[in-house]
Every structure is written in C-alpha cells, then in structure tokens.
Design a protein around this motif. Structure first.
Motif, PDB file in Angstrom:
ATOM      1  N   GLU A 181       0.817  -1.212   0.000  1.00 34.98           N
ATOM      2  CA  GLU A 181       0.000   0.000   0.000  1.00 34.98           C
ATOM      3  C   GLU A 181       0.853   1.267   0.000  1.00 34.98           C
ATOM      4  O   GLU A 181       0.462   2.284  -0.580  1.00 34.98           O
ATOM      5  CB  GLU A 181      -0.961  -0.040   1.187  1.00 34.98           C
ATOM      6  CG  GLU A 181      -1.965  -1.185   1.050  1.00 34.98           C
ATOM      7  CD  GLU A 181      -2.929  -1.303   2.203  1.00 34.98           C
ATOM      8  OE1 GLU A 181      -2.975  -0.382   3.054  1.00 34.98           O
ATOM      9  OE2 GLU A 181      -3.652  -2.321   2.269  1.00 34.98           O
ATOM     10  N   GLU A 182       2.016   1.222   0.646  1.00 36.92           N
ATOM     11  CA  GLU A 182       2.914   2.383   0.606  1.00 36.92           C
ATOM     12  C   GLU A 182       3.387   2.636  -0.826  1.00 36.92           C
ATOM     13  O   GLU A 182       3.441   3.786  -1.288  1.00 36.92           O
ATOM     14  CB  GLU A 182       4.131   2.164   1.516  1.00 36.92           C
ATOM     15  CG  GLU A 182       3.834   1.867   2.976  1.00 36.92           C
ATOM     16  CD  GLU A 182       3.213   3.023   3.729  1.00 36.92           C
ATOM     17  OE1 GLU A 182       2.975   4.082   3.115  1.00 36.92           O
ATOM     18  OE2 GLU A 182       2.935   2.877   4.925  1.00 36.92           O
ATOM     19  N   LEU A 183       3.720   1.575  -1.540  1.00 38.27           N
ATOM     20  CA  LEU A 183       4.168   1.734  -2.925  1.00 38.27           C
ATOM     21  C   LEU A 183       3.029   2.233  -3.809  1.00 38.27           C
ATOM     22  O   LEU A 183       3.253   3.002  -4.754  1.00 38.27           O
ATOM     23  CB  LEU A 183       4.717   0.403  -3.456  1.00 38.27           C
ATOM     24  CG  LEU A 183       6.070  -0.017  -2.860  1.00 38.27           C
ATOM     25  CD1 LEU A 183       6.461  -1.401  -3.357  1.00 38.27           C
ATOM     26  CD2 LEU A 183       7.162   0.999  -3.215  1.00 38.27           C
ATOM     27  N   HIS A 184       1.807   1.822  -3.501  1.00 39.98           N
ATOM     28  CA  HIS A 184       0.660   2.336  -4.250  1.00 39.98           C
ATOM     29  C   HIS A 184       0.494   3.839  -4.029  1.00 39.98           C
ATOM     30  O   HIS A 184       0.219   4.590  -4.980  1.00 39.98           O
ATOM     31  CB  HIS A 184      -0.608   1.611  -3.815  1.00 39.98           C
ATOM     32  CG  HIS A 184      -1.863   2.177  -4.429  1.00 39.98           C
ATOM     33  ND1 HIS A 184      -2.164   2.059  -5.765  1.00 39.98           N
ATOM     34  CD2 HIS A 184      -2.890   2.890  -3.872  1.00 39.98           C
ATOM     35  CE1 HIS A 184      -3.305   2.658  -6.014  1.00 39.98           C
ATOM     36  NE2 HIS A 184      -3.761   3.185  -4.897  1.00 39.98           N
ATOM     37  N   HIS A 185       0.697   4.290  -2.782  1.00 41.25           N
ATOM     38  CA  HIS A 185       0.614   5.725  -2.498  1.00 41.25           C
ATOM     39  C   HIS A 185       1.706   6.485  -3.252  1.00 41.25           C
ATOM     40  O   HIS A 185       1.484   7.609  -3.730  1.00 41.25           O
ATOM     41  CB  HIS A 185       0.751   5.980  -0.994  1.00 41.25           C
ATOM     42  CG  HIS A 185      -0.429   5.506  -0.212  1.00 41.25           C
ATOM     43  ND1 HIS A 185      -0.381   5.254   1.146  1.00 41.25           N
ATOM     44  CD2 HIS A 185      -1.702   5.234  -0.591  1.00 41.25           C
ATOM     45  CE1 HIS A 185      -1.573   4.855   1.551  1.00 41.25           C
ATOM     46  NE2 HIS A 185      -2.378   4.832   0.537  1.00 41.25           N
ATOM     47  N   ARG A 186       2.870   5.870  -3.357  1.00 39.38           N
ATOM     48  CA  ARG A 186       3.961   6.503  -4.097  1.00 39.38           C
ATOM     49  C   ARG A 186       3.577   6.683  -5.563  1.00 39.38           C
ATOM     50  O   ARG A 186       3.763   7.772  -6.146  1.00 39.38           O
ATOM     51  CB  ARG A 186       5.227   5.657  -3.991  1.00 39.38           C
ATOM     52  CG  ARG A 186       6.393   6.188  -4.830  1.00 39.38           C
ATOM     53  CD  ARG A 186       7.624   5.294  -4.710  1.00 39.38           C
ATOM     54  NE  ARG A 186       8.720   5.837  -5.499  1.00 39.38           N
ATOM     55  CZ  ARG A 186       8.901   5.582  -6.805  1.00 39.38           C
ATOM     56  NH1 ARG A 186       8.056   4.769  -7.446  1.00 39.38           N
ATOM     57  NH2 ARG A 186       9.920   6.110  -7.449  1.00 39.38           N
ATOM     58  N   GLU A 187       3.054   5.620  -6.166  1.00 36.05           N
ATOM     59  CA  GLU A 187       2.676   5.694  -7.581  1.00 36.05           C
ATOM     60  C   GLU A 187       1.554   6.710  -7.796  1.00 36.05           C
ATOM     61  O   GLU A 187       1.555   7.447  -8.794  1.00 36.05           O
ATOM     62  CB  GLU A 187       2.239   4.312  -8.075  1.00 36.05           C
ATOM     63  CG  GLU A 187       3.357   3.279  -8.119  1.00 36.05           C
ATOM     64  CD  GLU A 187       4.526   3.739  -8.970  1.00 36.05           C
ATOM     65  OE1 GLU A 187       4.289   4.303 -10.063  1.00 36.05           O
ATOM     66  OE2 GLU A 187       5.681   3.561  -8.541  1.00 36.05           O
ATOM     67  N   THR A 188       0.621   6.778  -6.855  1.00 32.81           N
ATOM     68  CA  THR A 188      -0.477   7.736  -6.969  1.00 32.81           C
ATOM     69  C   THR A 188       0.059   9.162  -6.936  1.00 32.81           C
ATOM     70  O   THR A 188      -0.383  10.026  -7.718  1.00 32.81           O
ATOM     71  CB  THR A 188      -1.486   7.531  -5.829  1.00 32.81           C
ATOM     72  OG1 THR A 188      -2.040   6.208  -5.911  1.00 32.81           O
ATOM     73  CG2 THR A 188      -2.613   8.549  -5.906  1.00 32.81           C
ATOM     74  N   ALA A 189       1.010   9.413  -6.036  1.00 31.55           N
ATOM     75  CA  ALA A 189       1.593  10.757  -5.942  1.00 31.55           C
ATOM     76  C   ALA A 189       2.312  11.136  -7.228  1.00 31.55           C
ATOM     77  O   ALA A 189       2.194  12.266  -7.716  1.00 31.55           O
ATOM     78  CB  ALA A 189       2.546  10.826  -4.755  1.00 31.55           C
ATOM     79  N   LEU A 190       3.059  10.208  -7.792  1.00 33.89           N
ATOM     80  CA  LEU A 190       3.777  10.489  -9.036  1.00 33.89           C
ATOM     81  C   LEU A 190       2.809  10.693 -10.197  1.00 33.89           C
ATOM     82  O   LEU A 190       2.977  11.605 -11.015  1.00 33.89           O
ATOM     83  CB  LEU A 190       4.740   9.341  -9.348  1.00 33.89           C
ATOM     84  CG  LEU A 190       5.939   9.184  -8.408  1.00 33.89           C
ATOM     85  CD1 LEU A 190       6.727   7.925  -8.749  1.00 33.89           C
ATOM     86  CD2 LEU A 190       6.851  10.416  -8.462  1.00 33.89           C
TER      87      LEU A 190
END
Length: 219
Positions: A181-190
């Motif tokens: 989920e942290e990596l998903h938040h990263r991709e969403t931010a980018l």
C-alpha cells in the motif's frame, strides 16, 4: 485523486481547526483510531518468540508505528498548507488509508507486550511541520515529497521483513501488506504530478529517518 466534497468546502475556520486537532490527537494517542480492516494475516495464531526475538520484533514494530505517525503528520501538514483543493483532499484521503497501518502496528505491539515510542508527539509535530512546508512550496514538490517518503518507507519495511524470525509469519504478513500500500501511495503521488526531489533533500530525509529509527527502536 479524490476531490473535496461540498461538506468539506462548507467547513469554517473553527471547524477545520477542530478537525485538525482531532486528527492530531488520534495520531498520537494509542488505540484512539477505529480500523476499517482486520489484521492482514492468514492465521490468528500468535507465534512463539524468545525474549530476545520478541524484543527485536517489538523494536522493529515501534519503528514502523513511528513511521505511520510521521505519515499522519506529513499528510495532515500538507493538507493544511496545500494550494490546491484537489491536493488537500488527496492528502486527507491518504492519511485516512494509513490509519489502518497505524492500528495494525499498535495491535502487534500489544501482542508483543510492548508500546509505541514515548516520543510519538514529537515525531508527529516534526512531520506536520515538514509537510506544511512542502505543501506551501508547490503541489508538485508536495506530491514529490510524498513519493520519496513512501519509497523510503518501503525500503525499511522490506529490510524489517528480512530481519524477522522465521516463525513470525504474522508480523511478516502485516508488513508485506503495508509495503504494497505504501508503494501504491507513491505511484499515486507520481501519477498526480509529483516531481523527483533534488538529491540533497533526499539524503536529508534519509538522514533524519535513520536518526528517528535509531531512537524509536529503543524508546
């Protein structure tokens, strides 16, 4: 990114202050948050650990709990100062998603007979300040700050998974789900327009995170 609702627009200044205070208290006071999801584990059996193993896992989970407190402060600070309503709403939404992580870490600490860091209010306050500064600079910088933060969080989650005792599948599954989920938040931010941060800022963030981890592991 989630757009703000009409109810959010209708909040006056005092309402927003009260909401912010409630969010801050829930971030720093253990067991003050409800969770929308159960622990992401395949077995309810509590693994048997030696005293040394239990202390080590508790130290790792105290770091992870501190990381989630920092995430709350970061997102709340960015929502406070963000210039765009869409970014404000996205930051609040991300903070709400991270609440489950906070509760999962608290639950596992309880199972280990341990506790969160005594410096939890300090971690939250520092992170709120950083988030507010990032949000005030620009939307692109703010979202880039989120992306870099989540990337570094993912790194230490993966490191912690490798350090766990072989029999502690319970903690391993919790951290693995958090990492996804942290990596998903990263991709969403980018995807939302976040830009890569300058290397000095990345190194500074990593240095600060390492100091926090060193303290939170013990107290």
């Amino acid at each position: 990114m989630t757009l703000p609702t009409s109810n959010q627009r209708a909040l006056n200044k005092m309402d927003r202050m009260l909401v912010g205070l409630d969010q801050a208290l829930r971030a720093v006071v253990p067991h003050s948050n409800p969770t929308t999801r159960p622990l992401p584990v395949s077995d309810d059996t509590i693994p048997e650990l030696s005293i040394t193993e239990s202390r080590h896992v508790a130290g790792l989970m105290r770091i992870n709990h501190t990381g989630e407190v920092c995430a709350q402060g970061l997102y709340h600070g960015q929502a406070f100062s963000a210039k765009d309503d869409g970014v404000k709403a996205a930051m609040q939404h991300s903070a709400e998603e991270e609440v489950d992580h906070l509760v999962w870490c608290e639950t596992r600490l309880d199972e280990l007979g341990s506790h969160p860091s005594v410096f939890t209010p300090v971690w939250y306050g520092l992170s709120f300040g950083l988030g507010a500064v990032a949000g005030a600079i620009s939307n692109e910088f703010s979202l880039g700050f989120v992306a870099e933060t989540e990337a570094q969080v993912s790194e230490h989650l993966q490191d912690h998974i490798e350090q766990l005792p072989p029999q502690d599948q319970r903690t391993r599954e919790i951290l693995a789900q958090m990492d996804i989920e942290e990596l998903h938040h990263r991709e969403t931010a980018l995807d939302s327009g976040g830009r890569a941060l300058p290397l000095p800022i990345k190194y500074g963030m990593r240095w600060m995170a390492n100091r926090m981890k060193a303290v939170a592991y013990h107290i």
